[in-house]
Write an enzyme that holds these catalytic residues in place. Structure first.
Site, PDB file in Angstrom:
ATOM      1  N   ASN A   6     -48.227  44.978  50.888  1.00 46.44           N
ATOM      2  CA  ASN A   6     -47.950  43.430  50.424  1.00 46.44           C
ATOM      3  C   ASN A   6     -48.729  42.695  52.139  1.00 46.44           C
ATOM      4  O   ASN A   6     -49.087  43.076  52.916  1.00 46.44           O
ATOM      5  CB  ASN A   6     -46.618  43.424  51.138  1.00 46.44           C
ATOM      6  CG  ASN A   6     -45.800  43.386  49.644  1.00 46.44           C
ATOM      7  OD1 ASN A   6     -46.686  43.698  48.284  1.00 46.44           O
ATOM      8  ND2 ASN A   6     -44.229  43.597  49.594  1.00 46.44           N
ATOM      9  N   ILE A  53     -34.093  48.286  50.050  1.00 47.36           N
ATOM     10  CA  ILE A  53     -33.117  48.775  51.088  1.00 47.36           C
ATOM     11  C   ILE A  53     -31.631  47.985  51.688  1.00 47.36           C
ATOM     12  O   ILE A  53     -31.124  48.651  52.321  1.00 47.36           O
ATOM     13  CB  ILE A  53     -33.922  49.859  52.285  1.00 47.36           C
ATOM     14  CG1 ILE A  53     -35.615  49.827  51.785  1.00 47.36           C
ATOM     15  CG2 ILE A  53     -33.491  49.742  53.276  1.00 47.36           C
ATOM     16  CD1 ILE A  53     -37.074  49.704  52.620  1.00 47.36           C
TER      17      ILE A  53
END
Ligand code: C5P
Length: 403
Positions: free
Chosen positions: A221, A316
């Site tokens: 990213n 996460i």
């Protein structure tokens, strides 16, 4: 009260300690004589100082010295309670904004790391609800010894601020690391120790993740890591014990921050879970949403096209926020449109008490950012500023919410 000018490694700092209640702990070491000057500077800076001395400290400097400098009786024994109910160790530590132990001997650090409470000062430290800073002072071999370093690692992980030591000539005649910082240097570091996150453990993710396709290719990213690193710096400045789990970036680790380097989302998840518990978790990383199911072990040859089978990565932040003893979780949402709508729905979906929203096109890779904080009290816009300024504003807001 006049401000004090103190010099530390980053230059001159103005220290005003007006109305701060500081409990100065003095342990047994020759540097105890410098603690008298430190006491004087604290009082001069406007602090209300109480001094607690260990038995060994009293062999180096008489309690009367500290009584004269602080204007208050010195606390010397667990057994002579002045409060009438025998709970002096609780009252005194509750009353303080900061406990500062200077000098902190190797033995005292060991007792602190073990959570011992076998004299007044160690008991005060164990019973505290405020921040704790220690300024170690010892012979260079004692400083370098494996048990001392193990104890320091434990203390840092427990949120204790460790100030120094400095290198130089020692009282024993040897030269090396272990001298207590000069009183003015300790004073210059205090605003950090008495900051809004003193004694807190803060876990932060930053940067991108990299998901391998084969040994030379991967999915990632766009993220410079600048915002996450600035937040780590601001949290450390506010006195927190900061662990930064970082994807690949070119940035330098901020002072006082413990950094763990990871590459993939799976590595990042593993590192984050291993670092819990913590008081707050700030997920700034731009985690790749997908990874290649089975990355090739050899470079895939060009053959006109490539088909990748992608599987979703674990979220996460959502996983940590759903834990039964979850830390205070802060998420980031980089959107390209309808910021408030997307940010609010992300906050609800991941059950986050605080979410930081920004427009990706205004922020990515830049040195400045315009942010909006979303929490149970509503929206709080942070007008455009450099990322460190924004990070400090966010940390102030977090400290408010944590308290
Ligand atoms: O759902 P979205 O990816 O937009 O959520 C962004 C927030 O969630 C960020 O705080 C990011 O660090 C975190 N996140 C994460 N694990 C993922 C994806 C996002 O921790 N796999």
């Amino acid at each position: 009260m006049w401000p004090l000018l103190c010099k530390n490694s980053v230059g001159i700092v103005i220290v005003s300690l007006t109305h701060k209640k500081i409990l100065l702990g003095v342990t047994g070491g020759i540097a105890a004589y410098k603690a008298a000057e430190l006491c004087r500077l604290l009082v001069k800076g406007g602090a209300e100082v109480r001094v607690a001395m260990t038995d060994a400290a009293q062999r180096f400097v008489a309690p009367l010295t500290f009584q004269a400098l602080s204007g208050k009786p010195v606390l010397a024994s667990l057994w002579d309670s002045a409060s009438g109910d025998g709970m002096e160790h609780i009252h005194l530590s509750r009353d303080a904004d900061l406990i500062l132990v200077a000098p902190a001997s190797a033995d005292f650090l060991a007792r602190l790391a073990q959570g011992r409470a076998d004299d007044l000062l160690s008991t005060l430290c164990l019973a505290r609800t405020c921040g704790l800073a220690v300024a170690p002072a010892m012979n260079r071999e004692m400083w370098a010894a494996a048990p001392t370093q193990r104890n320091l690692e434990q203390l840092r992980a427990d949120g204790v601020s460790v100030l120094g030591p400095a290198a130089g000539e020692q009282a024993c005649g040897e030269t090396g690391l272990g001298r207590m910082l000069e009183p003015a240097e300790i004073l210059a570091a205090l605003p950090m120790c008495a900051g809004g996150l003193a004694g807190k453990r803060i876990l932060i993710t930053a940067g991108p993740t990299f998901e391998p396709i084969d040994p030379v290719r991967g999915l990632t990213n766009l993220s410079s890591g600048k915002m996450g690193y600035a937040i780590a710096q601001a949290a450390a400045e506010a006195g927190a014990a900061v662990c930064l789990v970082s994807g690949p970036t070119c940035l330098a680790t901020p002072a006082g921050v413990r950094r763990i380097d990871v590459r993939s989302a799976a590595d990042m998840r593993g590192a984050v879970l291993a670092e819990l518990p913590s008081d707050a978790f700030i997920a700034v990383a731009a985690v790749a949403d997908y990874r290649v199911d089975h990355a090739a072990t050899q470079k895939i040859k060009k053959s006109g096209g490539m088909t990748l089978h992608l599987v979703p990565n674990p979220d996460i932040l959502a996983e940590v926020a759903a834990l039964p003893d979850a830390p205070f979780c802060v998420g980031f949402a980089a959107e390209t449109e309808r910021l408030a709508e997307h940010a609010e729905s992300k906050r609800l979906k991941k059950k986050l008490p605080l979410l930081v929203g920004n427009l990706a096109q205004d922020t990515l890779g830049q040195d400045t950012a315009e942010l909006v904080l979303f929490d149970d009290r509503g929206r709080h816009p942070l007008p455009r500023a450099d990322k460190l300024t924004q990070a400090r504003r966010l940390i102030d807001h977090l400290a408010d919410l944590l308290h």
